[in-house]
Design an enzyme around this catalytic site. Structure first.
Site, PDB file in Angstrom:
ATOM      1  N   ASP A   1      -3.437  33.547  55.368  1.00  0.00           N
ATOM      2  CA  ASP A   1      -4.627  33.208  56.166  1.00  0.00           C
ATOM      3  C   ASP A   1      -4.594  33.928  57.511  1.00  0.00           C
ATOM      4  O   ASP A   1      -5.596  34.469  57.975  1.00  0.00           O
ATOM      5  CB  ASP A   1      -4.696  31.696  56.420  1.00  0.00           C
ATOM      6  CG  ASP A   1      -5.254  30.918  55.239  1.00  0.00           C
ATOM      7  OD1 ASP A   1      -5.776  31.548  54.298  1.00  0.00           O
ATOM      8  OD2 ASP A   1      -5.160  29.679  55.262  1.00  0.00           O
TER       9      ASP A   1
ATOM     10  N   GLU B   1      -2.781  42.288  51.547  1.00  0.00           N
ATOM     11  CA  GLU B   1      -3.076  40.911  51.982  1.00  0.00           C
ATOM     12  C   GLU B   1      -4.147  40.270  51.097  1.00  0.00           C
ATOM     13  O   GLU B   1      -4.921  39.429  51.559  1.00  0.00           O
ATOM     14  CB  GLU B   1      -3.500  40.854  53.456  1.00  0.00           C
ATOM     15  CG  GLU B   1      -2.532  41.508  54.411  1.00  0.00           C
ATOM     16  CD  GLU B   1      -1.105  41.094  54.163  1.00  0.00           C
ATOM     17  OE1 GLU B   1      -0.787  39.919  54.349  1.00  0.00           O
ATOM     18  OE2 GLU B   1      -0.296  41.948  53.768  1.00  0.00           O
TER      19      GLU B   1
END
Length: 391
Positions: free
Chosen positions: A247, A375
């Site tokens: 996140d 990511e």
């Protein structure tokens, strides 16, 4: 939301921009060609700015800044040298912040001052069969006979700062606890691993399309001995730690993509006002002018999304606001696509020159692609967003 930069944020932007232009720019192309990690430049960055500890509390030697400032730092580094920016991203976000958030007091005292100094941090989750599917780890951890260490065996892949780092946050599956059973995430555990640990070896260095000055390596763990005290948070607690780290780091990659878009746009804009064709600068021709207008607009839209996600992250940690998962994925998705779109148009504006290494746009074009992959791919971001908006 206040869209005006604070005095501190503006000061940080100017300091990092000055460092990037004066120190990184002269060696960028050479390091890209040689695939050489910017280790000397890293030491100079630490000395000149002191911004390597921005996610580390002051009591451990850090120099914390707000989350928007953190994104500004990454943006300004990527505007000149995306390779250095991702090296920085992984150090401050995936490694330092993960230890700061989840480490116990002894772990923080042992490792955070070193990361706030000039030692480099890395993060190792992915494996050959566990990239997008981060839960499918094959790296195993067993407790030693005397109970003092975990013994890790397996191979990790795609580790940014893999060879440059001193300290790694690394994930493996504990196989000694039957209560985890066949649960998908069961046993996933985060460890703090040092390069000097017995059984730890840096493996193959990847030969990449872009961000070639950032070393991306595999790690080989062969009976690697990790003190039991180096388990982060607790055995089997690794998967939530990994998702929380993603996140945060997705905002960093979004900021990197923003910097790439800004750098490519500026290079195209400057060239378009200097290059004369048919009696006037090509920026004054409608087709090129339309490109520049769209590039500027998309870059600014990406900037707003990155800063909004950064603020959401800060409010989550400071005030207990909802997790910033969706904002992070939206920013990463949009900014990554923007970096790719803007850098491709930048090459087109420069024409033949854009296809050569005489100008930085070809490097921005190559560097931009990875922001749509690491990511979590753009496809994964859409899954995350869809889950967030679905009732």
């Amino acid at each position: 939301m206040d869209f005006i930069e604070t005095e501190e944020q503006n000061m940080i932007r100017e300091m990092v921009r000055g460092f990037a232009e004066e120190t990184l720019a002269p060696t960028c192309l050479e390091r890209d060609r040689e695939q050489r990690a910017p280790l000397e430049e890293w030491l100079e960055f630490c000395k000149a700015t002191g911004l390597q500890g921005v996610t580390i509390p002051d009591e451990y030697g850090g120099n914390q800044v707000d989350s928007v400032s953190e994104s500004i730092i990454v943006e300004e580094l990527a505007r000149v040298d995306p390779s250095f920016s991702v090296m920085y991203c992984v150090h401050v976000g995936l490694c330092s912040m993960t230890i700061a958030l989840h480490g116990n007091e002894e772990q923080k005292k042992q490792y955070l001052p070193r990361l706030a100094g000039n030692e480099i941090g890395a993060y190792s989750l992915s494996e050959a069969g566990a990239g997008t599917d981060a839960a499918a780890l094959g790296c195993k951890a067993k407790i030693s006979e005397d109970g003092s260490h975990y013994i890790l065996n397996g191979e990790k892949m795609w580790v940014t700062n893999g060879d440059s780092a001193d300290i790694y946050v690394l994930f493996a599956k504990d196989v000694d606890h039957p209560e985890f059973g066949d649960k998908k995430h069961g046993g996933t555990t985060a460890f703090i691993v040092e390069k000097s640990f017995h059984g730890f070896t840096v493996g193959k260095k990847e030969d990449k399309l872009g961000i070639r000055s950032s070393d991306t390596c595999s790690l080989i763990l062969k009976d690697c001995r990790v003190p039991i005290e180096n388990v982060l948070k607790g055995v089997g607690e690794g998967f939530p730690i990994a998702m929380n780290a993603l996140d945060n780091s997705r905002i960093g990659i979004a900021a990197q993509a923003l910097g790439i878009a800004q750098g490519a746009f500026e290079a195209a804009l400057n060239y378009a006002h200097e290059r004369v064709a048919f009696g006037k600068p090509i920026a004054h021709h409608q087709s090129v002018g339309n490109y520049l207008a769209d590039m500027a607009t998309r870059t600014e839209a990406a900037r707003l999304m990155v800063y909004k996600a950064s603020l959401s992250k800060q409010l989550h940690y400071e005030e207990g606001a909802p997790r910033h998962t969706m904002d992070a994925s939206m920013a990463k998705l949009f900014a990554g696509d923007t970096a790719m779109w803007v850098s491709e148009r930048a090459v087109q504006v420069l024409g033949g020159y854009g296809y050569t290494t005489d100008f930085p746009v070809e490097r921005f074009f190559r560097d931009a692609k990875i922001t749509q992959i690491y990511e979590g791919t753009q496809e994964v971001q859409r899954i995350v967003i869809n889950r967030s908006i679905s009732p």
